[in-house]
Scaffold this active site. Structure first.
Site, PDB file in Angstrom:
ATOM      1  N   ILE A  41     -15.877  17.994  15.198  1.00 53.42           N
ATOM      2  CA  ILE A  41     -14.469  18.159  14.830  1.00 53.42           C
ATOM      3  C   ILE A  41     -14.236  17.810  13.367  1.00 53.42           C
ATOM      4  CG2 ILE A  41     -12.136  17.281  15.220  1.00 53.42           C
ATOM      5  CD1 ILE A  41     -13.112  19.251  17.326  1.00 53.42           C
ATOM      6  N   HIS A 465     -12.783   0.905 -19.259  1.00 53.16           N
ATOM      7  CA  HIS A 465     -11.432   1.232 -19.745  1.00 53.16           C
ATOM      8  C   HIS A 465     -11.473   2.566 -20.489  1.00 53.16           C
ATOM      9  CE1 HIS A 465      -7.447   0.641 -21.502  1.00 53.16           C
ATOM     10  NE2 HIS A 465      -7.956   1.042 -22.659  1.00 53.16           N
TER      11      HIS A 465
END
EC number: 1.8.1.4
Length: 486
Positions: A41, A465
């Site tokens: 599924i 960063h």
């Protein structure tokens, strides 16, 4: 060809096929029994194709807001629902073929049909199953039997692992009919776009479809029986997500129950009990997303005396049932009903069978959960409320997407990262997120919890960063009064 194996796995979903691969890697002669779709599924009608649909909806949303990014698109953005569905089905088909390749690569036999347990392992005899012609479950188109697979017959194995998954739960009187009342099967392949929907249930399946259909232009109402949407999530995260969902035009009713449904030629009218009153909502379709139940019927469990409870097979920490030689993993073995839980459970099961000394039972408290609505929600471990209930003296950290440079640059500055720590030891008890790409970020906290990382180690970890991941560190710092960028 021999019909005797070391391991037979019944079901080829994520848990089943991964378990079979690991069994083959460990030297076991292995087979998988499948009745309808390699990949199960999740790959064919759940996790994967829904993400393809949601991606189409996301692209449509970005196109409609191109001006927010300094862009002008010529013409209007419209959805070709047939093409959207076709893309989603193509993604599933590609991965379905991939599972078939993995079976061949690992020399795993595929037995096509419906399995039934006929004997456990006892008195020196292996466990036994019979495989008959596959019956067609409601609402599920079947995949033709792949070439070169085995079929009907009797097969033996020292170890039979049940991985038959789960199916949508139906409420009495509001049973899906495939036309006006949908399960996720019909919701995934609409022939035309409904203009209005009622979504019954606000867990992952319900909220994801609410998000998809709203982005595609439908008028959507979500009805949730419990006091908050996404009820397993931290209350603060759930409340934040609800506000964002409502800003997008989705109506949310909590503490509400669909008591009955009236059907007309092309619409349904839901009678909703809320706050001591009854409200009626008429919509073109209703999606029933009130949970799933394990596929335990008609596979021989009762005849063998395999213990079940609340619709699932009862297992121990190694996935063993009470009948020798019979095991169960994944959704059919109970919550949390998640593909990644099924995979890990299956690997642990066969490694224990192989006698590996390094294998450990699955710690379900460290299994992440993800909801791919907009905004995304992801979590692992204890919520703030659950941590308090467990008796912990806690520290809680929070960090807003609105203070993160990458989030602002992306135009995705609505979100939050929340961390829960044991004040005494610095142990990370839980992490909860809402916002862009948090389903990818959560794994950082999952790894930290599995490594028993403390707050000090997280504080001194260098995050790149500019990234969204910086908010994870800032949330930790905030829990200890050391936040830097807020």
């Amino acid at each position: 060809m021999s019909t005797a194996y070391d391991v037979i796995v019944v079901g080829s979903g994520p848990g089943g096929y991964v378990t079979a691969i690991r069994a083959a890697q460990l030297g076991f002669k292995t087979a998988v029994v499948e009745r309808e779709h390699l990949g199960g599924i999740c790959l064919n009608w759940g996790c994967i194709p829904t993400k393809a649909l949601l991606r189409s909806a996301e692209i449509k949303h970005f196109g409609e807001h191109a001006k927010d990014y300094g862009l002008t698109l010529s013409g209007s953005i419209s959805a070709d629902i047939a093409a959207v569905v076709a893309r989603s089905r193509g993604v599933s088909a590609r991965l379905n073929a991939g599972v078939g390749f993995l079976m061949k690569k690992n020399r795993i036999d595929v037995i096509w049909g419906e399995a039934k347990l006929t004997r456990g392992a006892a008195d020196g005899k292996p466990a036994q199953i019979t495989v008959g012609k596959p019956s067609k479950p409601a609402h599920q188109p079947q995949q033709p039997a792949p070439k070169g697979v085995l079929g009907e017959g009797t097969y033996e194995a020292k170890h039979v692992i049940i991985a038959t998954g789960a199916r949508p739960r139906a409420l009495p009187g509001i049973e899906p009919d495939g036309k006006l009342i949908w399960t996720y099967f019909e919701a995934m392949v609409p022939q035309e776009m409904p203009k209005s929907l009622v979504v019954m249930g606000s867990r992952a399946i319900g909220i994801e479809f609410a998000s998809f259909y709203r982005d595609m232009g439908a008028d959507v109402t979500v009805v949730e029986l419990l006091p908050q949407i996404m009820p397993v999530e931290d209350a603060e995260i759930s409340a934040f997500a609800r506000k964002q969902i409502e800003k997008r035009g989705i109506r949310v009713l909590t503490g509400a129950k669909v008591s009955k449904v009236d059907k007309a030629a092309g619409s349904v009218t839901a009678h909703i009990d809320i706050g001591g009153k009854t409200e009626t909502i008429t919509a073109e379709r209703l999606i029933s997303a009130v949970g799933v139940q394990g596929n335990i019927e008609n596979i021989g469990l009762e005849a063998l005396g395999v213990k079940t409870e609340r619709g699932c097979v009862v297992i121990d920490e190694w996935s063993r049932t009470n009948v020798p030689g019979i095991y169960a993993i994944g959704d059919v073995a109970g919550a949390p009903m998640l593909a990644h839980k099924a995979e890990e459970e299956g690997v642990i099961c066969v490694e224990k069978i192989a006698g590996l000394e390094t294998v450990h039972p699955l710690d379900k408290s460290k299994i992440p959960g993800c909801t791919y609505c907009s905004p995304q929600v992801a979590s692992v471990g204890l919520t703030e409320a659950k941590a308090k209930e467990a008796g912990y003296d806690i520290r809680v950290g929070r960090y807003s997407f609105a203070a993160n440079g990458k989030a602002i640059a992306l135009g995705e500055d609505q979100g939050m990262v929340k961390t829960v720590f044991d004040k005494k030891t610095g142990q990370l008890l839980g992490a909860h997120m809402v916002g862009a790409e948090v389903t990818e970020l959560i794994q950082g906290f999952v790894i930290a919890m599995n490594l028993e990382t403390t707050e000090e180690e997280l504080m001194h970890t260098v995050f790149p960063h500019p990234t969204l991941s910086e908010m994870m560190k800032e949330s930790v710092l905030d829990a200890y009064g050391m936040v830097l960028n807020a």
